[in-house]
Design a protein around this motif. Sequence first.
Motif, PDB file in Angstrom:
ATOM      1  N   GLN A  84     -34.364 -58.901  38.427  1.00 29.53           N
ATOM      2  CA  GLN A  84     -33.188 -59.073  39.283  1.00 29.53           C
ATOM      3  C   GLN A  84     -33.080 -60.505  39.806  1.00 29.53           C
ATOM      4  N   GLY A  85     -34.212 -61.197  39.881  1.00 31.11           N
ATOM      5  CA  GLY A  85     -34.196 -62.605  40.257  1.00 31.11           C
ATOM      6  C   GLY A  85     -33.787 -62.886  41.688  1.00 31.11           C
ATOM      7  N   ASN A  86     -34.033 -61.951  42.594  1.00 33.31           N
ATOM      8  CA  ASN A  86     -33.621 -62.165  43.985  1.00 33.31           C
ATOM      9  C   ASN A  86     -34.341 -63.341  44.633  1.00 33.31           C
ATOM     10  N   LEU A  87     -35.627 -63.472  44.362  1.00 33.05           N
ATOM     11  CA  LEU A  87     -36.385 -64.591  44.929  1.00 33.05           C
ATOM     12  C   LEU A  87     -35.883 -65.911  44.361  1.00 33.05           C
ATOM     13  N   THR A  88     -35.633 -65.928  43.066  1.00 37.91           N
ATOM     14  CA  THR A  88     -35.100 -67.141  42.417  1.00 37.91           C
ATOM     15  C   THR A  88     -33.795 -67.566  43.059  1.00 37.91           C
ATOM     16  N   TYR A  89     -32.893 -66.615  43.224  1.00 39.49           N
ATOM     17  CA  TYR A  89     -31.599 -66.909  43.854  1.00 39.49           C
ATOM     18  C   TYR A  89     -31.784 -67.317  45.307  1.00 39.49           C
ATOM     19  N   GLY A  90     -32.689 -66.628  46.007  1.00 38.08           N
ATOM     20  CA  GLY A  90     -32.874 -66.881  47.426  1.00 38.08           C
ATOM     21  C   GLY A  90     -33.361 -68.274  47.749  1.00 38.08           C
ATOM     22  N   VAL A  91     -34.169 -68.861  46.854  1.00 39.32           N
ATOM     23  CA  VAL A  91     -34.660 -70.223  47.112  1.00 39.32           C
ATOM     24  C   VAL A  91     -33.693 -71.283  46.590  1.00 39.32           C
ATOM     25  N   GLY A  92     -32.564 -70.831  46.006  1.00 37.21           N
ATOM     26  CA  GLY A  92     -31.508 -71.774  45.656  1.00 37.21           C
ATOM     27  C   GLY A  92     -31.394 -72.152  44.198  1.00 37.21           C
ATOM     28  N   ILE A  93     -32.010 -71.382  43.296  1.00 31.65           N
ATOM     29  CA  ILE A  93     -31.953 -71.706  41.870  1.00 31.65           C
ATOM     30  C   ILE A  93     -30.895 -70.839  41.191  1.00 31.65           C
TER      31      ILE A  93
END
Length: 249
Positions: free
Chosen positions: A41-50
């Motif tokens: 889902q990539g929530n952490l990736t999105y959350g840090v701005g990537i």
Amino acid sequence: MEVIALVNQKGGVGKSTTAQLLGNGLRHKGKRVLFVDLDQQGNLTYGVGINSPVIGSYEVLTKRNNIDDAIVTSAQGDILPATNRLAGLDIELFSEIGKEYRLKEALEPLKNTYDVVIVDAPPTLSTVVINALTASTKVIIPTQADIYSLQGLSQLANTLQTIRQYTNPNLFLEGILITRYNDRAILTREITDMIDKTAQTLGTKVFDTKIREAIAVKEAQAMRTDLFEYAPKANVTMDCMAFIDELNL
């Protein structure tokens, strides 16, 4: 280098949020932190701005790319990002020997580069989760004080036992962290007591610190920013720092 996996086989318990808060809190305490996003889902990736990473953890686990080529730097630190291609990893690595050790092998050259690696694992029992647990030195189980989360803890106990038996005998269960906590709810307090008893059967503890439900966390996530910079004096920010102090890394 400590490798800490955030794991729970139930979704929606705040794993990605906890991973982001823990990593950023450690950065503010001077630690060199690498985020590893293993959730498709990539929530952490999105959350840090990537946004839309070209390569990430999937390419590293399938050995298409070296980890140095896949790590990207954001305003919140370095991250090995996730893409939805992780959904096909089980099929691709089905017959591969040693597939459980791909992440551990990839992280080995970085042991002098980072102090702490924070691994966000998906809420499944899969090759990705086995890689996360095999590579880790410690496990933190984020959970909410509800009955479904309690069931997830029991399921995870069997997984940890199997990992210790076959791929990582030194894996240490650091404890259970209660997130989105509301101490005014009677049911919450009752479930918390049940989680305490479950922790005892797992041979671990429930952290004294609980991360309260707070709008500041959601606001920081919506703005894709660091809570410790967005709301440094908020009560929930103090919760996070107390939790990190309790970890004593």
